[in-house]
Design a protein around this motif. Structure first.
Motif, PDB file in Angstrom:
ATOM      1  N   ARG A 155     108.020  61.951 -52.046  1.00  0.00           N
ATOM      2  CA  ARG A 155     107.697  63.325 -52.474  1.00  0.00           C
ATOM      3  C   ARG A 155     108.178  64.370 -51.440  1.00  0.00           C
ATOM      4  O   ARG A 155     109.272  64.347 -51.034  1.00  0.00           O
ATOM      5  N   ASP A 156     107.286  65.283 -51.024  1.00  0.00           N
ATOM      6  CA  ASP A 156     107.595  66.351 -50.069  1.00  0.00           C
ATOM      7  C   ASP A 156     108.537  67.412 -50.642  1.00  0.00           C
ATOM      8  O   ASP A 156     109.670  67.574 -50.196  1.00  0.00           O
ATOM      9  N   HIS A 157     108.034  68.110 -51.650  1.00  0.00           N
ATOM     10  CA  HIS A 157     108.775  69.226 -52.244  1.00  0.00           C
ATOM     11  C   HIS A 157     107.997  70.527 -52.052  1.00  0.00           C
ATOM     12  O   HIS A 157     106.767  70.524 -52.078  1.00  0.00           O
ATOM     13  N   VAL A 158     108.739  71.614 -51.927  1.00  0.00           N
ATOM     14  CA  VAL A 158     108.154  72.950 -52.002  1.00  0.00           C
ATOM     15  C   VAL A 158     108.871  73.670 -53.134  1.00  0.00           C
ATOM     16  O   VAL A 158     110.102  73.737 -53.137  1.00  0.00           O
ATOM     17  N   THR A 159     108.105  74.175 -54.082  1.00  0.00           N
ATOM     18  CA  THR A 159     108.709  74.684 -55.322  1.00  0.00           C
ATOM     19  C   THR A 159     108.130  76.035 -55.695  1.00  0.00           C
ATOM     20  O   THR A 159     106.930  76.285 -55.527  1.00  0.00           O
ATOM     21  N   HIS A 160     109.010  76.889 -56.199  1.00  0.00           N
ATOM     22  CA  HIS A 160     108.537  78.085 -56.901  1.00  0.00           C
ATOM     23  C   HIS A 160     108.981  77.958 -58.347  1.00  0.00           C
ATOM     24  O   HIS A 160     110.152  77.705 -58.611  1.00  0.00           O
ATOM     25  N   ALA A 161     108.060  78.116 -59.271  1.00  0.00           N
ATOM     26  CA  ALA A 161     108.400  77.937 -60.690  1.00  0.00           C
ATOM     27  C   ALA A 161     107.936  79.146 -61.494  1.00  0.00           C
ATOM     28  O   ALA A 161     106.912  79.769 -61.174  1.00  0.00           O
ATOM     29  N   GLU A 162     108.706  79.470 -62.500  1.00  0.00           N
ATOM     30  CA  GLU A 162     108.359  80.576 -63.399  1.00  0.00           C
ATOM     31  C   GLU A 162     108.567  80.119 -64.830  1.00  0.00           C
ATOM     32  O   GLU A 162     109.561  79.465 -65.145  1.00  0.00           O
ATOM     33  N   MET A 163     107.633  80.503 -65.679  1.00  0.00           N
ATOM     34  CA  MET A 163     107.711  80.118 -67.095  1.00  0.00           C
ATOM     35  C   MET A 163     107.647  81.379 -67.948  1.00  0.00           C
ATOM     36  O   MET A 163     106.763  82.217 -67.765  1.00  0.00           O
ATOM     37  N   ALA A 164     108.610  81.499 -68.868  1.00  0.00           N
ATOM     38  CA  ALA A 164     108.634  82.648 -69.785  1.00  0.00           C
ATOM     39  C   ALA A 164     107.985  82.241 -71.105  1.00  0.00           C
ATOM     40  O   ALA A 164     108.271  81.167 -71.637  1.00  0.00           O
ATOM     41  N   LEU A 165     107.128  83.104 -71.621  1.00  0.00           N
ATOM     42  CA  LEU A 165     106.388  82.789 -72.855  1.00  0.00           C
ATOM     43  C   LEU A 165     106.452  83.966 -73.818  1.00  0.00           C
ATOM     44  O   LEU A 165     106.516  85.125 -73.380  1.00  0.00           O
ATOM     45  N   ASP A 166     106.387  83.660 -75.106  1.00  0.00           N
ATOM     46  CA  ASP A 166     106.241  84.765 -76.058  1.00  0.00           C
ATOM     47  C   ASP A 166     104.753  85.046 -76.247  1.00  0.00           C
ATOM     48  O   ASP A 166     103.894  84.365 -75.661  1.00  0.00           O
ATOM     49  N   ALA A 167     104.457  86.018 -77.062  1.00  0.00           N
ATOM     50  CA  ALA A 167     103.069  86.481 -77.155  1.00  0.00           C
ATOM     51  C   ALA A 167     102.146  85.412 -77.738  1.00  0.00           C
ATOM     52  O   ALA A 167     100.946  85.411 -77.483  1.00  0.00           O
ATOM     53  N   SER A 168     102.710  84.470 -78.491  1.00  0.00           N
ATOM     54  CA  SER A 168     101.864  83.444 -79.105  1.00  0.00           C
ATOM     55  C   SER A 168     101.626  82.254 -78.185  1.00  0.00           C
ATOM     56  O   SER A 168     100.846  81.354 -78.514  1.00  0.00           O
ATOM     57  N   LYS A 171     103.784  82.391 -63.008  1.00  0.00           N
ATOM     58  CA  LYS A 171     104.477  82.029 -61.764  1.00  0.00           C
ATOM     59  C   LYS A 171     103.546  81.188 -60.891  1.00  0.00           C
ATOM     60  O   LYS A 171     102.343  81.467 -60.832  1.00  0.00           O
ATOM     61  N   LEU A 172     104.131  80.241 -60.201  1.00  0.00           N
ATOM     62  CA  LEU A 172     103.294  79.401 -59.354  1.00  0.00           C
ATOM     63  C   LEU A 172     104.118  78.860 -58.188  1.00  0.00           C
ATOM     64  O   LEU A 172     105.284  78.491 -58.365  1.00  0.00           O
ATOM     65  N   ASP A 173     103.499  78.836 -57.017  1.00  0.00           N
ATOM     66  CA  ASP A 173     104.094  78.137 -55.873  1.00  0.00           C
ATOM     67  C   ASP A 173     103.423  76.782 -55.774  1.00  0.00           C
ATOM     68  O   ASP A 173     102.192  76.700 -55.799  1.00  0.00           O
ATOM     69  N   ILE A 174     104.231  75.760 -55.661  1.00  0.00           N
ATOM     70  CA  ILE A 174     103.719  74.402 -55.788  1.00  0.00           C
ATOM     71  C   ILE A 174     104.212  73.552 -54.621  1.00  0.00           C
ATOM     72  O   ILE A 174     105.405  73.537 -54.323  1.00  0.00           O
ATOM     73  N   ILE A 175     103.291  72.869 -53.991  1.00  0.00           N
ATOM     74  CA  ILE A 175     103.687  71.927 -52.938  1.00  0.00           C
ATOM     75  C   ILE A 175     103.400  70.516 -53.413  1.00  0.00           C
ATOM     76  O   ILE A 175     102.296  70.229 -53.878  1.00  0.00           O
ATOM     77  N   ASN A 176     104.391  69.653 -53.333  1.00  0.00           N
ATOM     78  CA  ASN A 176     104.153  68.243 -53.630  1.00  0.00           C
ATOM     79  C   ASN A 176     104.101  67.515 -52.301  1.00  0.00           C
ATOM     80  O   ASN A 176     105.115  67.377 -51.605  1.00  0.00           O
ATOM     81  N   ASN A 177     102.889  67.063 -51.944  1.00  0.00           N
ATOM     82  CA  ASN A 177     102.655  66.556 -50.594  1.00  0.00           C
ATOM     83  C   ASN A 177     103.402  65.263 -50.290  1.00  0.00           C
ATOM     84  O   ASN A 177     103.696  64.478 -51.175  1.00  0.00           O
ATOM     85  N   ARG A 178     103.661  65.103 -49.027  1.00  0.00           N
ATOM     86  CA  ARG A 178     104.425  63.947 -48.558  1.00  0.00           C
ATOM     87  C   ARG A 178     103.516  62.725 -48.470  1.00  0.00           C
ATOM     88  O   ARG A 178     102.409  62.794 -47.930  1.00  0.00           O
ATOM     89  N   LEU A 179     104.009  61.603 -48.965  1.00  0.00           N
ATOM     90  CA  LEU A 179     103.202  60.386 -49.021  1.00  0.00           C
ATOM     91  C   LEU A 179     103.890  59.248 -48.285  1.00  0.00           C
ATOM     92  O   LEU A 179     105.109  59.233 -48.124  1.00  0.00           O
ATOM     93  N   VAL A 180     103.099  58.273 -47.883  1.00  0.00           N
ATOM     94  CA  VAL A 180     103.640  57.037 -47.313  1.00  0.00           C
ATOM     95  C   VAL A 180     103.283  55.913 -48.289  1.00  0.00           C
ATOM     96  O   VAL A 180     102.113  55.748 -48.631  1.00  0.00           O
ATOM     97  N   PRO A 181     104.293  55.164 -48.749  1.00  0.00           N
ATOM     98  CA  PRO A 181     104.064  54.223 -49.854  1.00  0.00           C
ATOM     99  C   PRO A 181     102.978  53.187 -49.587  1.00  0.00           C
ATOM    100  O   PRO A 181     102.143  52.935 -50.448  1.00  0.00           O
ATOM    101  N   ASN A 182     103.009  52.553 -48.412  1.00  0.00           N
ATOM    102  CA  ASN A 182     101.924  51.653 -48.043  1.00  0.00           C
ATOM    103  C   ASN A 182     101.695  50.478 -48.974  1.00  0.00           C
ATOM    104  O   ASN A 182     100.544  50.188 -49.364  1.00  0.00           O
TER     105      ASN A 182
END
Ligand code: FES
Ligand code: FES
Lengths: 788, 162
Positions: free
Chosen positions: A297-310, A188-199
């Motif tokens: 950009r400018d996203h706030v995300t919670h992501a979860e990944m399911a894995l088997d034992a291998s 599990k991870l909380d992820i922020i994708n920061n806001r950018l100005v193209p410039n």
């Protein structure tokens, strides 16, 4: 082959004018009698406009006229539009508030447009602007997404309660839940994708002109897609019908997405040119660019990944909040939805994926596509998740990725995309070798001896480019088709003009498109002119974004060249007195198969125009063809980037020591130009990871509105890059091209952050990883390391 | 109004100007030398770099009256007709530009860098010396290369001391 064909490292034809200062950018365009526009912008993030007093300003020296939103409304000039309809998961259409070019009663972000002053000089317009008195009733702003959706929060647009534009979802939720139910491990991870100005270095600019004799408008503007600008200004905003509106995008100094959109300023300039009866010019200063260019950009995300034992990935669940700013910019709605979630499968075979995205209004500048547009955000999620999962499962990150790579093509992911071709193992193998990965342990030890922390980070990205099959995007809500057009005009002397709907603002089309012509017609690139960026010259086209000019624009050109060849063979047949079926075309010469009768391309061109050897009933004179190409699928460039950093824990300074990029772009027209695109993309991605971030304070003031406050990547922040390629041809277009424009910006941020977190030994560090942020993280590391 | 006399790319001109006119405005608007660009107007990006009495300066924050009497060289003055300055040629040869907007400033800074640091420039020096020039397109990799070889070529051509 003339040595300037496909695959040749040809120097750029456009460079001479740029290196001698003879480029013609919009700010270099001056129309006789022009006046200058300056925009009064809101100093508040959220306010009602009680009154606007213009009298004192009108009395100032040099003022030609001043307009507000009421004047636009009186002329029935419509608001700015968002061209992609997104439906929420309950089936309801997105809730889009009105977006007037000049405010109507309310302002919604700092920099929002309140009035335009037109004067003899820009300085006079600025002086007069200072004298406009606006009575604002300041409202509380919602600046962060968390604030925006809080119960009882102020609402920006009445049509969008709780400031929610849409709750969108993609994928099979039940299937994803089932995958998690059987998982041996969940990351599990909380992820922020920061806001950018193209410039882009060239600020946006516009010159509007009106000819009262013809009733025609001309707009010079900094656009990546002048035809789309004309379409929107005509059909939706109501400036003039398309045949009375000419849009010219001359040399454009970088775009990166920010010059796709149709903004208030060009709308007002072209409209005002008729109102004041003079050309009207506006050029943004850098602070205006920060305030009012669409951010990225400018996203706030919670992501979860399911894995088997291998360590095999079973499923992925992603919940994202995407900040859309105060108004929906031209393509904003599709960026965090259809350009994002369909890429969450990455290079991996993931049986079940479910994503939810909430689009949120806030009192900040509109957010729209910026280099990569949705795909960097998706790549950041999947590549951070994969890296963390590998670490948690104590597996080598490269091997962990290999275990999960897609290996059979075509591969249908659970989130729309069908990957047509690729060899992800090949890129990984080459990248590991180029990066000397096997000796990373020794390099880490050497750094440690100096008191430095070395980390290595991977990014095995994939993107969907070649945007896009029209019917497919139409079914997903796009308001336009995303084909491209090309026209080939062969002159009687055998030189060639190519008119393309693609637009070059740094990509070097004048060279690469000419290389394709050189390859196909066997003529020198010096005899080919590429014409683009003028709606009066070029037939309808869709412009340049989404790494589409090679895969889509050049495919259209290739199709038109096929037609030229067919017609030229007919002409040659008449001249050589043979059936067109017996004519061969090779190296610029037409010959009759099995004979020594031949004629060169230039002579056939001349014969086509003098039309002495055939009559008009048998064949039309002339040699000119056009084609539209609608892609059959997206293209899927992919690759592996490996970043190696060295961190000084005493100062928090991160130095990128090595950068390895191995990309599969399919067939490549000009490797020099492609490598340049990769370099530039990586720099923007490194900028996002280490330096850049748009910061609004609690009142909605943009704190980072100049180059003194917003850290642009400079030469001494960046390394040199080691760039390699692998190749699987793309089966979805005639040239086998996948596209290269966005890859670096997509690949780079997770590579950097994976390297930094590898060095620091823990995951919680947000972009931009400034020295302060890294130093703090390193402080937390110290006691833990001591305790171990 | 204030009277200003400047020698720009070898031509001497005198103009009456609004005293708040910036040097870059004088060049772009009064002389129509639009090769000098404005990327930020706060002395940060270097797009506006020109040579004032042989030294690279940012013309966006310099009043024209402050350099009255000076000799100015802009990007338009660097080539001799079709004959490119070695630094210009190196930018083309090593793909040191994409959109071209930062390029005039980059080249003017690079020529000045050679004047100050010599013709044998290592990457570290070049990158540090480019602190005042921003490019959003190229990621600098090829700019650094172009300046390295451009400097070398200037040495061979004997243009370094000019
Ligand atoms: S325009 Fe002068 S430094 Fe940016
Ligand atoms: S080439 Fe575009 S900013 Fe440098």
């Amino acid at each position: 082959m003339s040595g300037t064909g496909i695959g040749a490292r040809v120097q750029r034809k456009e460079d001479f004018r740029f290196i001698t200062g003879k480029g013609q950018y919009t700010d270099d365009v001056n129309c006789y009698g022009q006046a200058h526009a300056v925009f009064l912008r809101s100093p508040h993030a959220h306010a009602d406009i009680v009154s606007i007093k213009l009298d004192a300003a009108r009395d100032m020296a040099g003022v030609v006229d001043i307009f507000t939103g009421d004047d636009l409304a009186a002329d029935k000039i419509g608001g700015l539009i968002c061209g992609w309809m997104i439906h929420s998961k309950d089936g309801s259409p997105m809730k889009a508030g009105a977006h007037p070019a000049l405010a109507q009663g309310k302002v919604r972000y700092v920099g929002d447009h309140v009035a335009v002053v037109i004067a003899e000089t820009q300085a006079q317009a600025r002086d007069a602007m200072e004298k406009i008195e606006v009575d604002y009733k300041v409202l509380s702003p919602v600046v962060s997404m968390a604030d925006a959706v809080r119960a009882g929060a102020p609402v920006l647009h009445d049509v969008a309660p709780h400031n929610i534009v849409y709750n969108w979802s993609l994928g099979d939720e039940a299937a994803a839940d089932a995958a998690f139910a059987t998982a041996a491990h969940v990351t599990k991870l909380d992820i922020i994708n920061n806001r950018l100005v193209p410039n882009a270095m060239e600020p946006r600019a516009a010159v509007g002109d009106y000819n009262s004799g013809s009733g025609g408008f001309t707009l010079y503007t900094t656009s990546q897609n002048p035809h789309v600008a004309r379409l929107v200004l005509s059909a939706f905003i109501g400036i003039a019908p398309e045949h009375k509106l000419r849009v010219i995008a001359p040399d454009v100094g970088g775009g990166f997405g920010s010059k796709i959109f149709i903004y208030a300023e060009e709308t007002v300039c072209v409209w005002a040119a008729k109102k004041v009866g003079r050309p009207v010019k506006w050029v943004a200063d850098r602070t205006e660019a920060f305030l009012s260019d669409a951010h990225g950009r400018d996203h706030v995300t919670h992501a979860e990944m399911a894995l088997d034992a291998s360590g095999k990935i079973l499923g992925l669940r992603v919940k994202t909040r995407a900040n859309l700013g105060a108004y929906l910019s031209t393509f904003s709605s599709c960026v965090p939805t259809y350009l994002y979630a369909p890429l969450l499968s990455g290079q991996y075979d993931i049986p079940a994926i479910y994503a939810e995205v909430d689009g949120i209004y806030t009192n900040t500048a509109p957010v729209d596509a910026y280099r990569g547009a949705g795909r960097p955000e998706a790549t950041f999620v999947i590549e951070r998740m994969v890296e963390v999962a590998a670490r948690e499962m104590k597996q080598d990150p490269a091997e962990f990725r290999r275990r999960n790579f897609v290996r059979n093509f075509p591969h249908q992911t659970p989130v729309i995309m069908c990957y047509d071709a690729g060899d992800y193992d090949a890129s990984m193998t080459k990248a590991l070798e180029m990066a000397d990965y096997k000796n990373i342990g020794a390099r880490k030890a050497a750094s440690a001896k100096k008191g430095l922390l070395r980390g290595v980070g991977f990014s095995a990205y994939i993107e969907a480019c070649g945007i896009a099959p029209s019917a497919a995007v139409g079914s997903l809500g796009a308001g336009v088709g995303l084909w491209e057009s090309a026209e080939v005009r062969v002159n009687p002397v055998g030189t060639v003009e190519i008119l393309t709907g693609s637009h070059s603002h740094g990509q070097g089309h004048e060279t690469t498109f000419a290389q394709l012509v050189s390859e196909r017609l066997g003529i020198s690139i010096d005899n080919v002119a590429i014409i683009h960026g003028d709606t009066d010259k070029v037939q309808m086209g869709m412009g340049t974004y989404g790494s589409r000019s090679g895969a889509v624009g050049m495919s259209a050109l290739s199709k038109a060249l096929d037609k030229i060849e067919t017609k030229a063979k007919k002409v040659a047949g008449f001249v050589l007195e043979a059936s067109p079926d017996d004519i061969e075309f090779k190296d610029g010469k037409f010959s009759v198969r099995g004979t020594d009768k031949e004629i060169d391309f230039a002579s056939v061109a001349l014969q086509a125009y003098i039309a002495h050897k055939f009559n008009g009933q048998e064949l039309e004179p002339g040699l000119k063809e056009s084609a539209f190409w609608d892609p059959t699928n997206f293209t899927f460039p992919a690759g592996v980037h490996i970043c190696e950093v060295e961190i000084d824990p005493a100062t928090g300074v991160t130095r990128i020591d090595r950068w390895t990029a191995v990309d599969d772009f399919g067939n490549v027209i000009n490797p020099m130009i492609v490598e340049g695109q990769v370099h530039g993309g990586i720099a923007q991605g490194v900028g996002q990871a280490l330096l850049e971030g748009a910061v609004y304070d609690a009142n909605g003031q943009l704190v980072t509105a100049s180059y003194m406050d917003y850290a642009m990547p400079r030469a001494d922040d960046l390394p040199s890059y080691d760039v390699g390629m692998t190749q699987t041809a793309c089966p979805s277009n005639p040239l086998g091209i996948k596209g290269c424009g966005e890859a670096g910006a997509i690949a780079a941020p997770p590579a950097v952050m994976n390297a930094i977190t590898d060095a620091l030994g823990h995951e919680e560090i947000a972009m931009p990883a400034t020295p302060l942020a890294v130093w703090r993280a390193a402080q937390r590391l110290a006691p833990r390391a001591a305790a171990e | 109004m204030a009277s200003v006399t400047l020698t720009v790319n070898g031509k001497t001109i005198t103009r009456d100007i609004d005293p708040r006119t910036l040097l870059v405005e004088f060049l772009r608007e009064h002389m129509r030398l639009t090769g000098t660009h404005v990327g930020c107007d706060t002395t940060q990006c270097g797009c506006c770099t020109v040579h004032v009495d042989g030294k690279a300066l940012k013309s966006c924050t310099l009043l024209a009256v402050a350099v009255d009497g000076s000799t100015i060289m802009t990007i338009e003055g660097l080539a001799k007709g079709e004959d490119l300055h070695p630094m210009q040629a190196a930018f083309r040869e090593y793909h040191g530009l994409q959109c071209g907007f930062c390029t005039p400033g980059m080249i003017m800074s690079a020529v000045d860098m050679v004047r100050r640091k010599g013709t044998d420039l290592d990457d570290k020096t070049i990158r540090e010396e480019l602190e005042g020039n921003i490019c959003r397109c190229t990621g600098y990799h090829n700019i650094v290369k172009a300046i390295h070889y451009g400097a070398e070529a200037m040495g061979k051509a004997g243009t370094a001391a000019e």
